[in-house]
Design an enzyme around this catalytic site. Structure first.
Site, PDB file in Angstrom:
ATOM      1  N   ARG A   1     -51.786  61.588 -38.470  1.00  0.00           N
ATOM      2  CA  ARG A   1     -50.715  61.824 -37.487  1.00  0.00           C
ATOM      3  C   ARG A   1     -50.283  63.285 -37.516  1.00  0.00           C
ATOM      4  O   ARG A   1     -50.024  63.883 -36.477  1.00  0.00           O
ATOM      5  CB  ARG A   1     -49.514  60.925 -37.784  1.00  0.00           C
ATOM      6  CG  ARG A   1     -48.367  61.193 -36.812  1.00  0.00           C
ATOM      7  CD  ARG A   1     -47.276  60.168 -36.896  1.00  0.00           C
ATOM      8  NE  ARG A   1     -46.397  60.376 -38.031  1.00  0.00           N
ATOM      9  CZ  ARG A   1     -45.267  59.710 -38.213  1.00  0.00           C
ATOM     10  NH1 ARG A   1     -44.894  58.776 -37.369  1.00  0.00           N
ATOM     11  NH2 ARG A   1     -44.508  59.966 -39.253  1.00  0.00           N
TER      12      ARG A   1
ATOM     13  N   HIS B   1     -36.841  53.165 -22.324  1.00  0.00           N
ATOM     14  CA  HIS B   1     -37.205  51.971 -23.090  1.00  0.00           C
ATOM     15  C   HIS B   1     -36.857  50.734 -22.254  1.00  0.00           C
ATOM     16  O   HIS B   1     -35.764  50.655 -21.701  1.00  0.00           O
ATOM     17  CB  HIS B   1     -36.432  51.955 -24.416  1.00  0.00           C
ATOM     18  CG  HIS B   1     -36.765  50.769 -25.245  1.00  0.00           C
ATOM     19  ND1 HIS B   1     -37.905  50.692 -26.013  1.00  0.00           N
ATOM     20  CD2 HIS B   1     -36.122  49.586 -25.406  1.00  0.00           C
ATOM     21  CE1 HIS B   1     -37.949  49.513 -26.618  1.00  0.00           C
ATOM     22  NE2 HIS B   1     -36.874  48.824 -26.273  1.00  0.00           N
TER      23      HIS B   1
ATOM     24  N   GLU C   1     -34.705  58.120 -35.326  1.00  0.00           N
ATOM     25  CA  GLU C   1     -34.669  56.655 -35.404  1.00  0.00           C
ATOM     26  C   GLU C   1     -35.321  56.051 -34.158  1.00  0.00           C
ATOM     27  O   GLU C   1     -34.858  56.302 -33.025  1.00  0.00           O
ATOM     28  CB  GLU C   1     -33.201  56.180 -35.492  1.00  0.00           C
ATOM     29  CG  GLU C   1     -33.090  54.707 -35.788  1.00  0.00           C
ATOM     30  CD  GLU C   1     -31.700  54.149 -35.487  1.00  0.00           C
ATOM     31  OE1 GLU C   1     -31.592  52.926 -35.322  1.00  0.00           O
ATOM     32  OE2 GLU C   1     -30.738  54.936 -35.400  1.00  0.00           O
TER      33      GLU C   1
ATOM     34  N   GLU D   1     -36.589  51.347 -13.692  1.00  0.00           N
ATOM     35  CA  GLU D   1     -36.895  52.539 -14.493  1.00  0.00           C
ATOM     36  C   GLU D   1     -37.200  53.723 -13.579  1.00  0.00           C
ATOM     37  O   GLU D   1     -36.785  54.857 -13.835  1.00  0.00           O
ATOM     38  CB  GLU D   1     -38.121  52.274 -15.389  1.00  0.00           C
ATOM     39  CG  GLU D   1     -37.879  51.265 -16.483  1.00  0.00           C
ATOM     40  CD  GLU D   1     -39.109  51.029 -17.350  1.00  0.00           C
ATOM     41  OE1 GLU D   1     -40.185  51.586 -17.060  1.00  0.00           O
ATOM     42  OE2 GLU D   1     -38.990  50.287 -18.330  1.00  0.00           O
TER      43      GLU D   1
HETATM   44  C1  GRF Z   1     -42.333  51.459 -19.383  1.00  0.00           C
HETATM   45  O1  GRF Z   1     -41.965  50.149 -19.189  1.00  0.00           O
HETATM   46  C2  GRF Z   1     -41.387  52.152 -20.328  1.00  0.00           C
HETATM   47  O2  GRF Z   1     -40.132  51.592 -20.349  1.00  0.00           O
HETATM   48  C3  GRF Z   1     -42.049  51.937 -21.656  1.00  0.00           C
HETATM   49  O3  GRF Z   1     -43.417  51.944 -21.407  1.00  0.00           O
HETATM   50  C4  GRF Z   1     -43.683  51.568 -20.072  1.00  0.00           C
HETATM   51  C5  GRF Z   1     -44.544  52.626 -19.487  1.00  0.00           C
HETATM   52  O4  GRF Z   1     -45.014  52.324 -18.213  1.00  0.00           O
HETATM   53  N1  GRF Z   1     -41.607  52.962 -22.573  1.00  0.00           N
HETATM   54  P1  GRF Z   1     -45.663  53.478 -17.316  1.00  0.00           P
HETATM   55  O5  GRF Z   1     -46.867  54.004 -18.090  1.00  0.00           O
HETATM   56  O6  GRF Z   1     -44.637  54.523 -17.079  1.00  0.00           O
HETATM   57  O7  GRF Z   1     -46.088  52.776 -16.067  1.00  0.00           O
END
Ligand code: GRF
Length: 211
Positions: free
Chosen positions: A64, A108, A142, A173
């Protein structure tokens, strides 16, 4: 603002951010997409949107730390003011994150602090939650634990399955993530003493938008 977007997969949030830059909702001078997988379908999507992109395949590096050094070199060259994690499936080290406090945000798919980690839609259904959603937060060492900025909240319908919930959450989102990155691009939002500050007001709680 120079905006770096980190992806691992399909990149629908990356697309939402790139389109928001194009229409001026995000005031970005330059965007560059970085993927930790050479086969991320989001890379082709980025190209179709006219975004410069770069794959830094994590599998090419033995550790990593070696991968993060490569990512670091690429990021330093691009010199982003903001780094948006958009479905980036790799856990970054505490040192990497700590160097960029206030600069990195993530989306998220849950109402944090509920359901950190993976499979959030399944967890919501298993728990019988009546509400679900998505959270944009500052990234801290975190995992999924950084201060939340904006949440999209929706009601879980009795007939919802994992796929339906995922689709509905993702649609939200694509609305809330550009909004937050837009605030950052216009210097309306920052992280001060561990707490988000929007237009000079300290945010003791995230803003919540019902969908
Ligand atoms: C999304 O649902 C986001 O909340 C999570 O991973 C997913 C990514 O989807 N972190 P995309 O690649 O943006 O379509």
């Amino acid at each position: 603002m120079r905006l770096a977007i980190l992806i691992s997969g399909q990149g629908s949030n990356m697309q939402a951010l790139a389109l928001a830059c194009q229409r001026g909702q995000i005031d970005a001078q330059a965007i560059r997409v970085f993927s930790d997988r050479a086969d991320a379908t989001g890379l082709a999507l980025a190209a179709s949107l006219g975004c410069a992109s770069e794959a830094i395949p994590a599998h090419d590096y033995p550790t990593r730390a070696a991968f993060e050094q490569a990512l670091e070199r690429s990021l330093v060259k691009f010199a982003p003011a903001t780094i948006a994690l958009a479905g980036f499936m790799r856990v970054l080290s505490g040192e990497f994150v700590a160097r960029r406090l206030g600069q990195m945000v993530n989306i998220h798919p849950s109402l944090l602090p509920r359901h950190k980690g993976l499979h959030t839609h399944r967890k919501v259904l298993q728990a019988g939650d009546s509400q679900h959603g998505a959270t944009v937060h500052f990234v801290t060492p975190e995992l999924d634990g950084g201060p939340a900025i904006l949440q999209a909240r929706l009601a879980v319908a009795p007939q919802d399955d994992e796929a339906q919930l995922s689709a509905r959450v993702q649609a939200c989102e694509h609305i809330i993530y550009p909004r937050v990155v837009g605030w950052l691009s216009r210097d309306q939002l920052c992280l001060r003493d561990g707490m988000p500050e929007l237009n000079g007001e300290r945010m003791h709680q995230p803003l919540v938008e019902d969908f």
